[in-house]
Design an enzyme around this catalytic site. Structure first.
Site, PDB file in Angstrom:
ATOM      1  CD  GLU A 132      -1.107   0.737   3.613  1.00 42.49           C
ATOM      2  OE1 GLU A 132      -1.582   1.863   3.397  1.00 42.49           O
ATOM      3  OE2 GLU A 132      -1.265   0.136   4.693  1.00 42.49           O
TER       4      GLU A 132
ATOM      5  CE  LYS B 246       1.031   2.574  14.602  1.00 36.15           C
ATOM      6  NZ  LYS B 246       0.853   2.717  13.147  1.00 36.15           N
TER       7      LYS B 246
ATOM      8  CE  LYS C 160      -6.934   7.417   5.663  1.00 37.01           C
ATOM      9  NZ  LYS C 160      -7.373   7.758   7.017  1.00 37.01           N
TER      10      LYS C 160
HETATM   11  N1  PSU Z   1      -2.701   2.039  10.794  1.00 35.67           N
HETATM   12  C1  PSU Z   1      -1.363   1.990  10.905  1.00 35.67           C
HETATM   13  N2  PSU Z   1      -0.611   2.491   9.875  1.00 35.67           N
HETATM   14  C2  PSU Z   1      -1.189   3.008   8.743  1.00 35.67           C
HETATM   15  C3  PSU Z   1      -2.620   3.003   8.644  1.00 35.67           C
HETATM   16  C4  PSU Z   1      -3.328   2.514   9.686  1.00 35.67           C
HETATM   17  O1  PSU Z   1      -0.842   1.539  11.892  1.00 35.67           O
HETATM   18  O2  PSU Z   1      -0.469   3.447   7.838  1.00 35.67           O
HETATM   19  C5  PSU Z   1      -3.266   3.520   7.385  1.00 35.67           C
HETATM   20  C6  PSU Z   1      -3.543   2.354   6.429  1.00 35.67           C
HETATM   21  O3  PSU Z   1      -3.415   2.815   5.105  1.00 35.67           O
HETATM   22  C7  PSU Z   1      -5.012   2.032   6.719  1.00 35.67           C
HETATM   23  C8  PSU Z   1      -5.559   3.421   6.965  1.00 35.67           C
HETATM   24  O4  PSU Z   1      -5.678   1.373   5.675  1.00 35.67           O
HETATM   25  O5  PSU Z   1      -4.535   4.094   7.695  1.00 35.67           O
HETATM   26  C9  PSU Z   1      -6.867   3.374   7.736  1.00 35.67           C
HETATM   27  O6  PSU Z   1      -7.422   4.639   7.777  1.00 35.67           O
HETATM   28  P1  PSU Z   1      -8.914   4.843   8.345  1.00 35.67           P
HETATM   29  O7  PSU Z   1      -8.832   4.511   9.795  1.00 35.67           O
HETATM   30  O8  PSU Z   1      -9.228   6.264   8.101  1.00 35.67           O
HETATM   31  O9  PSU Z   1      -9.792   3.905   7.567  1.00 35.67           O
END
Ligand code: PSU
Ligand code: MN
Length: 325
Positions: A25, A159, A86
């Site tokens: 990604e 996390k 994003k």
């Molecule tokens: N969590 C991490 N590192 C990341 C992301 C999440 O520890 O880089 C990134 C990933 O690309 C994940 C996105 O798909 O954030 C999720 O964002 P949201 O919670 O807005 O869906």
């Protein structure tokens, strides 16, 4: 569908020959790590995949197309910014229709990998159910994508900026197998365990590939989540991480950070508050996930090339035979 995809010749050739390919990604580059560590990590992760005998396919949206496989210049554009969007599922049609540059999240990287025919994808951590989701409704589209798109996602868990028990409940409801690679515990990204269990502990890449093959051949669509804990010598100190996460969450609340900005805000603050320690863990775990993903991709390719599913492993000696259903 392929009207929207541009696949590099090396990746297209590997897909066509059913050779192992690992999707990667780009939000982790643009919104998950600071410059220049992000570009160095992106290059290192690709090198790890190549060294393990698979072809790396980093995915992003550039100039109105989904690009599968990026050049060094593309990676630099994503890593340096500015103005890198994003892109999750809802953003993809807008980005493709209007042009510009965007990084793919776990959800959109899964979509693109599936469109291209790449069944294995390595990342760091997935999005999930946020803390306080019962009032904010903030649940990452990554979880819905895992429910619907046939890709195996190799990660180091999630996390604890997130509500991990609720994240696992959601995955259960949506029918996503959560496998531990050499562990029965669901890892918490910087640390090797969250105190929560995975559904099944896998000992080998072949076993993971077999579960993927059975799931999809049965017509049970959707993803498989493989959780690989951070290498022991790179895990961060749990106390420092917990303090930083609590501070970051508090700041996000007070500044009223919302929507798609929540995760990047928390990631950036946790990195700043913990300094080099968390970044070291972050880089080590993504490289290790790339290595494991390459092994799973190789095992899956081999299985698809073979006569059918390999025989089930023999039951351990001394145990009674399983009852027939
Ligand atoms: N969590 C991490 N590192 C990341 C992301 C999440 O520890 O880089 C990134 C990933 O690309 C994940 C996105 O798909 O954030 C999720 O964002 P949201 O919670 O807005 O869906
Ligand atoms: Mn969200």
């Amino acid at each position: 569908m392929h009207d929207f995809l541009s696949i590099t010749p090396a990746v297209a050739d590997a897909i066509q020959r059913r050779r192992p390919v690992v999707a990667l990604e780009s939000t982790i580059i643009s919104h998950g790590m600071p410059y220049p560590e992000n570009i160095a990590t992106a290059q290192r992760v690709e090198a790890v995949v190549s060294a393990a005998g698979a072809v790396p396919a980093t995915i992003a949206v550039l100039d109105g197309r989904i690009r599968i496989g990026l050049t060094a210049e593309d990676l630099e554009r994503l890593a340096r910014g500015p103005h890198v969007a994003k892109l999750s599922r809802r953003d993809l049609p807008v980005a493709l229709a209007t042009g510009g540059i965007g990084a793919t999240t776990v959800a959109t990287t899964m979509i693109a990998a599936r469109m291209a025919g790449i069944p294995v994808f390595a990342t760091g951590g997935i999005g999930g159910v946020h803390r306080g989701a019962e009032s904010s409704f903030d649940i990452s589209a990554d979880l819905e994508e895992l429910a619907r798109t046939d890709v195996c996602v190799v990660c180091s868990g999630a996390k604890s900026i997130l509500d991990l028990p609720k994240t696992l409940e959601y995955l259960e409801t949506r029918g996503v197998p959560v496998l531990g690679f050499g562990t029965a515990d669901f890892p918490a990204f910087y640390t090797r365990t969250s105190g929560l269990s995975v559904d099944h502990r896998c000992g080998t890449a072949e076993e993971v590939a077999r579960i993927m093959a059975v799931k999809w051949r049965m017509g049970l669509g959707g993803g498989v989540l493989l959780a690989n804990p951070v290498p022991e010598d790179s895990a961060a100190a749990p106390g420092a991480i917990a303090t930083a996460i609590a501070t970051a969450l508090d700041e996000a609340g007070r500044r009223n950070v919302q929507g798609k900005d929540v995760t990047p805000f928390l990631l950036a603050r946790v990195t700043e508050l913990t300094g080099g320690d968390s970044l070291k863990a972050n880089i080590a775990l993504i490289c290790d996930n790339a290595r494991v993903a390459a092994a799973v991709a190789a095992a899956y390719s081999q299985q698809q090339a073979g006569p059918g599913l390999p025989p089930k492993p023999a039951a351990p000696k001394g145990q009674p035979p399983r009852p027939r259903l």
